[in-house]
Design a protein around this motif. Structure first.
Motif, PDB file in Angstrom:
ATOM      1  N   THR A 159      -9.183   8.238   9.137  1.00 27.50           N
ATOM      2  CA  THR A 159      -8.857   6.743   8.443  1.00 27.50           C
ATOM      3  C   THR A 159     -10.411   6.313   7.978  1.00 27.50           C
ATOM      4  O   THR A 159     -10.885   6.309   8.484  1.00 27.50           O
ATOM      5  N   VAL A 193      -8.040   9.053  14.106  1.00 29.69           N
ATOM      6  CA  VAL A 193      -7.262   9.382  12.920  1.00 29.69           C
ATOM      7  C   VAL A 193      -8.011   9.070  11.990  1.00 29.69           C
ATOM      8  O   VAL A 193      -8.778   8.590  11.322  1.00 29.69           O
ATOM      9  N   ASP A 215      -2.726  -8.237   4.809  1.00 34.12           N
ATOM     10  CA  ASP A 215      -3.834  -7.708   4.687  1.00 34.12           C
ATOM     11  C   ASP A 215      -5.001  -8.881   4.030  1.00 34.12           C
ATOM     12  O   ASP A 215      -4.145  -9.865   3.501  1.00 34.12           O
ATOM     13  N   LYS A 226      -8.346  -3.465  23.272  1.00 30.95           N
ATOM     14  CA  LYS A 226      -7.389  -2.596  23.230  1.00 30.95           C
ATOM     15  C   LYS A 226      -7.223  -2.999  24.222  1.00 30.95           C
ATOM     16  O   LYS A 226      -5.532  -2.501  24.655  1.00 30.95           O
ATOM     17  N   VAL A 282      -0.569  -3.721  12.911  1.00 28.91           N
ATOM     18  CA  VAL A 282      -0.983  -2.006  12.548  1.00 28.91           C
ATOM     19  C   VAL A 282      -2.738  -3.125  12.202  1.00 28.91           C
ATOM     20  O   VAL A 282      -4.088  -2.140  12.672  1.00 28.91           O
ATOM     21  N   ASP A 337      -5.229 -13.486   6.650  1.00 25.41           N
ATOM     22  CA  ASP A 337      -7.042 -13.479   7.326  1.00 25.41           C
ATOM     23  C   ASP A 337      -6.357 -13.397   9.471  1.00 25.41           C
ATOM     24  O   ASP A 337      -6.331 -14.657   9.700  1.00 25.41           O
ATOM     25  N   LEU A 338      -5.969 -12.617   9.878  1.00 23.89           N
ATOM     26  CA  LEU A 338      -5.446 -12.687  10.834  1.00 23.89           C
ATOM     27  C   LEU A 338      -6.526 -13.221  12.380  1.00 23.89           C
ATOM     28  O   LEU A 338      -6.440 -13.417  13.506  1.00 23.89           O
ATOM     29  N   ILE A 376      -3.307   3.730   8.672  1.00 25.66           N
ATOM     30  CA  ILE A 376      -2.225   3.556   9.528  1.00 25.66           C
ATOM     31  C   ILE A 376      -0.911   3.207   8.591  1.00 25.66           C
ATOM     32  O   ILE A 376      -0.134   2.956   8.692  1.00 25.66           O
ATOM     33  N   TYR A 381     -14.911  -3.529  21.189  1.00 22.50           N
ATOM     34  CA  TYR A 381     -12.586  -3.058  20.027  1.00 22.50           C
ATOM     35  C   TYR A 381     -12.488  -2.184  21.421  1.00 22.50           C
ATOM     36  O   TYR A 381     -10.447  -2.523  22.057  1.00 22.50           O
ATOM     37  N   SER A 393      -4.590  -0.387   4.162  1.00 17.78           N
ATOM     38  CA  SER A 393      -5.545   1.133   4.167  1.00 17.78           C
ATOM     39  C   SER A 393      -4.866   1.677   5.101  1.00 17.78           C
ATOM     40  O   SER A 393      -3.932   1.444   6.309  1.00 17.78           O
TER      41      SER A 393
HETATM   42  P1  NAI Z   1      -8.332   0.735   8.115  1.00 20.04           P
HETATM   43  O1  NAI Z   1      -9.434   0.594   8.424  1.00 20.04           O
HETATM   44  O2  NAI Z   1      -8.049   2.145   7.871  1.00 20.04           O
HETATM   45  O3  NAI Z   1      -7.232  -0.094   8.201  1.00 20.04           O
HETATM   46  C1  NAI Z   1      -7.351  -1.770   8.648  1.00 20.04           C
HETATM   47  C2  NAI Z   1      -6.746  -2.370   8.029  1.00 20.04           C
HETATM   48  O4  NAI Z   1      -7.140  -3.747   9.369  1.00 20.04           O
HETATM   49  C3  NAI Z   1      -7.489  -2.974   6.829  1.00 20.04           C
HETATM   50  O5  NAI Z   1      -7.184  -2.649   5.341  1.00 20.04           O
HETATM   51  C4  NAI Z   1      -7.974  -4.194   7.317  1.00 20.04           C
HETATM   52  O6  NAI Z   1      -8.223  -4.579   5.911  1.00 20.04           O
HETATM   53  C5  NAI Z   1      -6.607  -5.083   8.236  1.00 20.04           C
HETATM   54  N1  NAI Z   1      -8.202  -6.286   8.396  1.00 20.04           N
HETATM   55  C6  NAI Z   1      -9.000  -5.898   9.222  1.00 20.04           C
HETATM   56  N2  NAI Z   1      -8.631  -7.211   9.278  1.00 20.04           N
HETATM   57  C7  NAI Z   1      -7.841  -7.745   8.974  1.00 20.04           C
HETATM   58  C8  NAI Z   1      -8.043  -9.233   9.163  1.00 20.04           C
HETATM   59  N3  NAI Z   1      -9.246 -10.293   9.471  1.00 20.04           N
HETATM   60  N4  NAI Z   1      -6.672 -10.315   8.390  1.00 20.04           N
HETATM   61  C9  NAI Z   1      -5.779  -9.355   8.202  1.00 20.04           C
HETATM   62  N5  NAI Z   1      -5.968  -7.572   8.193  1.00 20.04           N
HETATM   63  C10 NAI Z   1      -7.331  -7.191   8.489  1.00 20.04           C
HETATM   64  O7  NAI Z   1      -7.571   1.774   9.918  1.00 20.04           O
HETATM   65  P2  NAI Z   1      -6.946   2.484  10.578  1.00 20.04           P
HETATM   66  O8  NAI Z   1      -7.042   3.687  11.477  1.00 20.04           O
HETATM   67  O9  NAI Z   1      -5.533   2.199   9.408  1.00 20.04           O
HETATM   68  O10 NAI Z   1      -6.224   1.432  11.624  1.00 20.04           O
HETATM   69  C11 NAI Z   1      -5.310   0.618  11.910  1.00 20.04           C
HETATM   70  C12 NAI Z   1      -5.031   0.751  13.422  1.00 20.04           C
HETATM   71  O11 NAI Z   1      -4.653   1.631  14.321  1.00 20.04           O
HETATM   72  C13 NAI Z   1      -6.291  -0.514  14.236  1.00 20.04           C
HETATM   73  O12 NAI Z   1      -5.752  -1.407  15.085  1.00 20.04           O
HETATM   74  C14 NAI Z   1      -7.346   0.759  14.666  1.00 20.04           C
HETATM   75  O13 NAI Z   1      -8.077   0.066  16.059  1.00 20.04           O
HETATM   76  C15 NAI Z   1      -5.682   1.842  14.734  1.00 20.04           C
HETATM   77  N6  NAI Z   1      -6.469   2.504  15.516  1.00 20.04           N
HETATM   78  C16 NAI Z   1      -6.740   3.979  14.887  1.00 20.04           C
HETATM   79  C17 NAI Z   1      -7.868   5.205  15.381  1.00 20.04           C
HETATM   80  C18 NAI Z   1      -8.624   6.032  14.412  1.00 20.04           C
HETATM   81  O14 NAI Z   1      -9.323   6.514  14.642  1.00 20.04           O
HETATM   82  N7  NAI Z   1      -8.174   5.396  12.616  1.00 20.04           N
HETATM   83  C19 NAI Z   1      -7.743   5.043  16.234  1.00 20.04           C
HETATM   84  C20 NAI Z   1      -7.219   4.297  17.399  1.00 20.04           C
HETATM   85  C21 NAI Z   1      -6.003   3.520  17.006  1.00 20.04           C
END
Ligand code: NAI
Length: 256
Positions: free
Chosen positions: A190, A188, A32, A157, A71, A47-48, A13, A153, A11
């Motif tokens: 997402t 972002v 993932d 971080k 990520v 699963d992390l 980023i 959260y 998903s």
């Molecule tokens: P997203 O929710 O689209 O993607 C996160 C991904 O992490 C998902 O595919 C999910 O299945 C995976 N994930 C969750 N738990 C997991 C686990 N136990 N094992 C393996 N994978 C797992 O969100 P996004 O925006 O792509 O987030 C990516 C990173 O960016 C995250 O670390 C988030 O904290 C960080 N971030 C995002 C921001 C935003 O506004 N979108 C802002 C600042 C940081």
């Protein structure tokens, strides 16, 4: 070509970073807990959030990798224990397990957040929570330190940003020429942003977006992650790169 291990590939980023890495000729091994749509070339479902989950992922990895892009993340809406587990303790456990497979000159890139910038104000807490070795029983850590769900959260971080700096100077990485850096996105577009809106409220998220004109997109973040993975970043270590459209600058410089 280079081989990048990338978590959160299903998903947002992570998905965009994997796509861009592929376009640039790198091989991506995606990780993932959910299946990616369309399916990436090499994918490990894992699963992390648990020590055994991390171990199962590591058991399926090749012996040699060029970079690890951490990520994957949770928003906090599933509770503090799972959030600390995925965003910090699981990420760190994976990084430490992967380190011996990273080539000399390789890199670890952690996607942190502007939400973690309280690490300095909360330094003693961050030091004691990062000093816990290995993958602890996170629920017990939460109880012992009296941590609250809504802190999950930003705390995750804060720990990640502090650990990024410390890991850059830790023998496991440093003695093998492995750099460790962070990227901190602002808001972002997402799926996780909807969850932040539910937790923080629309007003808070919208005021951040208004400061810089628009929300970021996954495509705004991916190049920064890959740059820090690349040899072009060979003299960047232990750094945090804000990729937020100028949000942090506007707050620090008190520009409204
Ligand atoms: P997203 O929710 O689209 O993607 C996160 C991904 O992490 C998902 O595919 C999910 O299945 C995976 N994930 C969750 N738990 C997991 C686990 N136990 N094992 C393996 N994978 C797992 O969100 P996004 O925006 O792509 O987030 C990516 C990173 O960016 C995250 O670390 C988030 O904290 C960080 N971030 C995002 C921001 C935003 O506004 N979108 C802002 C600042 C940081």
């Amino acid at each position: 070509g280079k081989t990048i291990l990338l978590t959160g590939v299903a998903s947002g980023i992570g998905a965009r970073t994997a796509e861009l890495a592929g376009q640039m000729g790198a091989e991506v091994i995606g990780v993932d807990v959910r299946e990616p749509m369309g399916g990436s070339a090499a994918f490990i479902k894992g699963d992390l959030s648990t020590a055994s989950g991390v171990a199962e992922i590591v058991a399926q990895l090749p012996v040699r990798l060029d970079a690890l892009a951490n990520v994957a993340g949770l928003s906090g809406s599933t509770g503090i224990a799972s959030t600390l587990a995925v965003n910090f303790y699981g990420l760190r456990a994976l990084s430490e397990a992967v380190a011996p497979r990273l080539r000399e000159g390789g890199a670890v890139v952690n996607v942190a957040s502007i939400a973690g910038y309280g690490w300095r104000a909360n330094l003693e807490r961050a030091k004691s929570l990062t000093a816990i070795d290995g993958f602890p029983e996170v629920a017990a850590v939460v109880a012992e330190h009296g941590l609250k769900d809504e802190e999950g959260y930003p705390l995750s971080k804060e720990l990640l940003l502090l650990w990024t700096m410390r890991a850059a100077h830790q023998a496991l990485f440093k003695n093998h020429g492995i750099r460790v850096n962070a990227v901190s996105p602002g808001p972002v577009e997402t799926p996780i942003l909807k969850q932040f809106r539910a937790v923080l409220g629309d007003a808070r998220v919208d005021s951040d977006i208004t400061r810089v004109g628009r929300a970021g997109t996954a495509a705004d973040i991916a190049p920064a992650v890959l740059f820090l993975c690349s040899d072009g970043a060979r003299w960047i270590n232990g750094a945090n790169l804000a990729v937020d459209g100028g949000l942090e600058a506007s707050i620090n410089a008190e520009v409204l």
